[in-house]
Design a protein around this motif. Structure first.
Motif, PDB file in Angstrom:
ATOM      1  N   SER A  66       0.811  -1.223   0.000  1.00  0.00           N
ATOM      2  CA  SER A  66       0.000   0.000   0.000  1.00  0.00           C
ATOM      3  C   SER A  66       0.843   1.271   0.000  1.00  0.00           C
ATOM      4  O   SER A  66       0.311   2.365  -0.205  1.00  0.00           O
ATOM      5  CB  SER A  66      -0.921   0.007   1.228  1.00  0.00           C
ATOM      6  OG  SER A  66      -0.191  -0.209   2.422  1.00  0.00           O
ATOM      7  N   TYR A  72      -2.519   1.144  -6.014  1.00  0.00           N
ATOM      8  CA  TYR A  72      -3.213   1.273  -4.731  1.00  0.00           C
ATOM      9  C   TYR A  72      -3.735   2.701  -4.571  1.00  0.00           C
ATOM     10  O   TYR A  72      -4.890   2.916  -4.174  1.00  0.00           O
ATOM     11  CB  TYR A  72      -2.279   0.929  -3.574  1.00  0.00           C
ATOM     12  CG  TYR A  72      -2.902   1.079  -2.206  1.00  0.00           C
ATOM     13  CD1 TYR A  72      -3.535   0.012  -1.585  1.00  0.00           C
ATOM     14  CD2 TYR A  72      -2.869   2.306  -1.544  1.00  0.00           C
ATOM     15  CE1 TYR A  72      -4.120   0.163  -0.335  1.00  0.00           C
ATOM     16  CE2 TYR A  72      -3.457   2.467  -0.301  1.00  0.00           C
ATOM     17  CZ  TYR A  72      -4.078   1.397   0.301  1.00  0.00           C
ATOM     18  OH  TYR A  72      -4.668   1.552   1.536  1.00  0.00           O
ATOM     19  N   ASN A  73      -2.897   3.673  -4.891  1.00  0.00           N
ATOM     20  CA  ASN A  73      -3.302   5.074  -4.761  1.00  0.00           C
ATOM     21  C   ASN A  73      -4.491   5.386  -5.672  1.00  0.00           C
ATOM     22  O   ASN A  73      -5.408   6.114  -5.281  1.00  0.00           O
ATOM     23  CB  ASN A  73      -2.128   5.995  -5.094  1.00  0.00           C
ATOM     24  CG  ASN A  73      -0.979   5.857  -4.104  1.00  0.00           C
ATOM     25  OD1 ASN A  73      -1.177   5.387  -2.985  1.00  0.00           O
ATOM     26  ND2 ASN A  73       0.208   6.250  -4.516  1.00  0.00           N
ATOM     27  N   ALA A  75      -6.746   3.214  -6.748  1.00  0.00           N
ATOM     28  CA  ALA A  75      -7.907   2.539  -6.185  1.00  0.00           C
ATOM     29  C   ALA A  75      -8.454   3.297  -4.979  1.00  0.00           C
ATOM     30  O   ALA A  75      -9.673   3.467  -4.821  1.00  0.00           O
ATOM     31  CB  ALA A  75      -7.549   1.111  -5.793  1.00  0.00           C
ATOM     32  N   GLU A  76      -7.561   3.760  -4.123  1.00  0.00           N
ATOM     33  CA  GLU A  76      -7.977   4.510  -2.939  1.00  0.00           C
ATOM     34  C   GLU A  76      -8.662   5.813  -3.336  1.00  0.00           C
ATOM     35  O   GLU A  76      -9.700   6.192  -2.775  1.00  0.00           O
ATOM     36  CB  GLU A  76      -6.769   4.782  -2.051  1.00  0.00           C
ATOM     37  CG  GLU A  76      -7.100   5.426  -0.724  1.00  0.00           C
ATOM     38  CD  GLU A  76      -5.869   5.575   0.154  1.00  0.00           C
ATOM     39  OE1 GLU A  76      -5.946   5.198   1.334  1.00  0.00           O
ATOM     40  OE2 GLU A  76      -4.825   6.061  -0.341  1.00  0.00           O
ATOM     41  N   HIS A  77      -8.087   6.497  -4.329  1.00  0.00           N
ATOM     42  CA  HIS A  77      -8.646   7.764  -4.784  1.00  0.00           C
ATOM     43  C   HIS A  77     -10.063   7.583  -5.322  1.00  0.00           C
ATOM     44  O   HIS A  77     -10.910   8.485  -5.217  1.00  0.00           O
ATOM     45  CB  HIS A  77      -7.745   8.364  -5.872  1.00  0.00           C
ATOM     46  CG  HIS A  77      -8.247   9.655  -6.439  1.00  0.00           C
ATOM     47  ND1 HIS A  77      -8.172  10.843  -5.754  1.00  0.00           N
ATOM     48  CD2 HIS A  77      -8.854   9.928  -7.636  1.00  0.00           C
ATOM     49  CE1 HIS A  77      -8.701  11.810  -6.494  1.00  0.00           C
ATOM     50  NE2 HIS A  77      -9.125  11.281  -7.638  1.00  0.00           N
ATOM     51  N   ASN A  79     -12.163   5.208  -4.273  1.00  0.00           N
ATOM     52  CA  ASN A  79     -12.969   4.524  -3.248  1.00  0.00           C
ATOM     53  C   ASN A  79     -13.296   3.080  -3.627  1.00  0.00           C
ATOM     54  O   ASN A  79     -14.435   2.619  -3.476  1.00  0.00           O
ATOM     55  CB  ASN A  79     -14.275   5.303  -3.004  1.00  0.00           C
ATOM     56  CG  ASN A  79     -14.035   6.713  -2.525  1.00  0.00           C
ATOM     57  OD1 ASN A  79     -13.253   6.942  -1.603  1.00  0.00           O
ATOM     58  ND2 ASN A  79     -14.678   7.678  -3.168  1.00  0.00           N
ATOM     59  N   LEU A  81     -11.398   0.363  -2.453  1.00  0.00           N
ATOM     60  CA  LEU A  81     -10.737  -0.593  -1.567  1.00  0.00           C
ATOM     61  C   LEU A  81     -11.663  -1.129  -0.483  1.00  0.00           C
ATOM     62  O   LEU A  81     -12.635  -0.478  -0.078  1.00  0.00           O
ATOM     63  CB  LEU A  81      -9.518   0.054  -0.904  1.00  0.00           C
ATOM     64  CG  LEU A  81      -8.439   0.553  -1.869  1.00  0.00           C
ATOM     65  CD1 LEU A  81      -7.301   1.180  -1.092  1.00  0.00           C
ATOM     66  CD2 LEU A  81      -7.938  -0.582  -2.740  1.00  0.00           C
ATOM     67  N   GLN A  83     -12.620  -2.043   3.319  1.00  0.00           N
ATOM     68  CA  GLN A  83     -12.363  -1.328   4.558  1.00  0.00           C
ATOM     69  C   GLN A  83     -11.501  -2.141   5.511  1.00  0.00           C
ATOM     70  O   GLN A  83     -10.690  -1.611   6.249  1.00  0.00           O
ATOM     71  CB  GLN A  83     -13.696  -0.976   5.237  1.00  0.00           C
ATOM     72  CG  GLN A  83     -14.543  -0.007   4.422  1.00  0.00           C
ATOM     73  CD  GLN A  83     -13.810   1.290   4.126  1.00  0.00           C
ATOM     74  OE1 GLN A  83     -13.277   1.936   5.026  1.00  0.00           O
ATOM     75  NE2 GLN A  83     -13.756   1.669   2.854  1.00  0.00           N
ATOM     76  N   GLN A  85      -9.092  -5.859   5.858  1.00  0.00           N
ATOM     77  CA  GLN A  85      -8.376  -6.865   5.091  1.00  0.00           C
ATOM     78  C   GLN A  85      -8.272  -8.168   5.876  1.00  0.00           C
ATOM     79  O   GLN A  85      -7.991  -8.160   7.075  1.00  0.00           O
ATOM     80  CB  GLN A  85      -6.961  -6.374   4.756  1.00  0.00           C
ATOM     81  CG  GLN A  85      -6.935  -5.059   3.985  1.00  0.00           C
ATOM     82  CD  GLN A  85      -7.696  -5.150   2.679  1.00  0.00           C
ATOM     83  OE1 GLN A  85      -7.707  -6.198   2.044  1.00  0.00           O
ATOM     84  NE2 GLN A  85      -8.346  -4.070   2.290  1.00  0.00           N
ATOM     85  N   VAL A 202      -4.078  -6.579  -0.740  1.00  0.00           N
ATOM     86  CA  VAL A 202      -5.209  -5.668  -0.597  1.00  0.00           C
ATOM     87  C   VAL A 202      -6.254  -5.996  -1.662  1.00  0.00           C
ATOM     88  O   VAL A 202      -5.959  -6.002  -2.859  1.00  0.00           O
ATOM     89  CB  VAL A 202      -4.758  -4.201  -0.757  1.00  0.00           C
ATOM     90  CG1 VAL A 202      -5.954  -3.258  -0.580  1.00  0.00           C
ATOM     91  CG2 VAL A 202      -3.660  -3.866   0.253  1.00  0.00           C
ATOM     92  N   VAL A 204      -9.717  -5.422  -3.896  1.00  0.00           N
ATOM     93  CA  VAL A 204     -10.500  -4.333  -4.490  1.00  0.00           C
ATOM     94  C   VAL A 204     -11.967  -4.702  -4.292  1.00  0.00           C
ATOM     95  O   VAL A 204     -12.427  -5.738  -4.779  1.00  0.00           O
ATOM     96  CB  VAL A 204     -10.168  -4.160  -5.982  1.00  0.00           C
ATOM     97  CG1 VAL A 204     -10.962  -2.993  -6.561  1.00  0.00           C
ATOM     98  CG2 VAL A 204      -8.665  -3.927  -6.174  1.00  0.00           C
TER      99      VAL A 204
END
Length: 479
Positions: A66, A72-73, A75-77, A79, A81, A83, A85, A202, A204
């Motif tokens: 991460s 990852y960034n 996917a996070e941007h 939303n 991911l 909550q 794991q 992580v 998705v």
């Protein structure tokens, strides 16, 4: 058939190809065309709606790391991911021998941890004191297993159990490394792989395919041409204006300044001799041949009713030790299955991983044959009454003619830097480019980036790398 002009062509709409296309579009390139042989984007990312689940992952499953991971960034941007794991070593795992006996989870997890310590050493390149040399990861792990985890006080049954557990553990490792055996993997080169920090696996939330769709949505409409397998890339032509001609299987020809090739290493291994005219330089052919490319598949089972009443994370399988595990007949493919995992909230579903030659053989069987074998295994190990009536879906990455396997490895006798050779653009050498015909053919994909082979973030970064070459080239020309 039609002839079209496309100054920048990208072959393949996998993560690398999409990454390059997005980066070029952001930089202001207005005529970028992506040719995709299949009828979908994503390449080895393939999320499907099947067996009552909207996001079944037939291909890539996790984002690895991460920290400093651009995927990852992204996917996070957006939303995308989860909550929370799941933990890899879950206390709910159940461990069974081939005789149907359960093994104490605490004993297994302690043993697992010790094997992790050994493989951590291997992934750092093995011993540093020069006391003993090892060619392969398998050789290193076996030696340390004998010297550190077996002892003279072990009974025969305990030795057999530990040996079965080692075999089980090594099967996991072959899946991680995309190989047939750890004996194939170069020990000295393992330290050149860079593992990103942070969460190792992580998920998705709605499927890896949603991340692919984010990239697709960043591109102009009709930028991607589907069902467009490429027949041959003619490069280094006399024409300095449009020196690359790309001929598709349907007869369409594209004239281009630059082509970014993002096909898998497996596809290159099988097709490089006919895909490029003139042929690739010998150094690049040697790199393609020396790198390894293995197969990893998944098997999904759906029962009419949950086959087990109790909740658990995975049924792990400790197969009996074979007389020669290096020469297991492919007809015994099922012995490469490490276990059957559950899917949270879906107790009627189980899935398994399988790798190497066994996975290739499994792909030759019908889904019903695979399902029958899997239910028999479950009955044998758990001593439960498991029905044969089951729906089955299997991935088939080896027999997919446009993928030809799963991901790259560095075998004994190969240098990890072969990936750098594969990444080198044509024409041109390591020190620079032929200015008149610069960057005609470029290469991207997880096989082309030494620190991050096997990973989707490696593919993503390699696509950005090749786009940056073109951005830099045209910045120079505009000065």
């Amino acid at each position: 058939m039609a002839t079209r002009s496309a100054p920048v062509l990208i072959i393949g709409a996998g993560v690398a190809g999409l990454s390059a296309a997005v980066e070029l579009t952001k930089a202001g390139f207005t005529d970028v065309t992506v040719l995709e042989a299949m009828d979908r984007p994503g390449g080895r990312v393939h999320t499907v709606a099947a067996l009552g689940i909207e996001n079944l992952e037939l291909g890539a499953t996790w984002l690895h790391g991460s920290k400093d991971n651009p995927l990852y960034n992204l996917a996070e941007h957006n939303n995308l991911l989860e909550q929370t794991q799941p933990q890899m070593h879950c206390a709910c795992d159940k461990f069974y021998t081939e005789q149907g006996e359960q093994v104490d989870p605490d004993f297994v997890l302690d043993f697992w941890s010790k094997l992790d310590d050994i493989t951590d050493q291997a992934y750092k390149g093995g011993p540093r004191d020069g006391s003993k040399t090892f060619k392969s990861v398998g050789e290193f792990v076996d030696f340390n297993f004998r010297t550190e985890l077996l002892n003279s006080h072990d009974t025969e049954s305990m030795t057999n159990l530990k040996t079965s557990m080692l075999s089980w553990y090594k099967k996991f490792a072959t899946i991680d490394n995309g190989c047939n055996s750890l004996d194939d993997i170069s020990l000295s080169e393992m330290s050149k792989y860079k593992e990103l920090e942070g969460e190792a696996n992580v998920s998705v939330a709605k499927g890896y395919g949603t991340l692919v769709q984010v990239l697709v949505d960043m591109l102009p409409l009709h930028c991607i041409q589907y069902n467009k397998p490429v027949k041959v890339v003619h490069w280094n032509r006399d024409s300095t204006e449009l020196p690359v001609h790309v001929q598709c299987e349907d007869g369409t020809t594209y004239l281009a300044h630059h082509v970014i090739v993002t096909v898998s290493l497996g596809y290159l291994k099988q097709n490089h001799s006919t895909l490029f005219e003139p042929p690739l330089p010998q150094l690049k052919i040697d790199a393609i041949n020396s790198l390894g490319f293995g197969t990893v598949d998944k098997i999904f089972l759906k029962f009419k009713n949950p086959p087990f009443e109790e909740q658990f994370s995975c049924i792990q399988l400790f197969w009996n030790k074979l007389s020669d595990e290096k020469e297991v007949p492919v007809q015994m493919w099922y012995k490469q299955i490490t276990g059957f995992h559950t899917i949270e909230g879906r107790p009627e579903l189980l899935y398994a991983w399988i790798g190497g030659e066994a996975a290739k053989y499994m792909e030759s069987l019908s889904n019903s044959e695979v399902g029958k074998v899997c239910t028999q295994i479950l009955r044998q190990f758990t001593k439960r009454d498991i029905p044969d009536d089951v729906e089955v879906i299997c991935s088939t990455w080896h027999t997919n003619p446009y993928i030809c396997g799963s991901y790259t490895n560095v075998p004994v006798g190969c240098k990890a830097e072969a990936s750098d050779v594969l990444a080198e653009p044509l024409p041109g050498g390591a020190k620079g480019y032929v200015k008149e015909k610069a960057l005609q053919v470029q290469f991207a994909g997880e096989a082309t980036i030494t620190p991050f082979i096997t990973t989707t973030h490696g593919a993503f970064i390699s696509g950005k790398r090749e786009a940056a070459r073109l951005v830099d080239l045209y910045d120079v020309k505009m000065q």
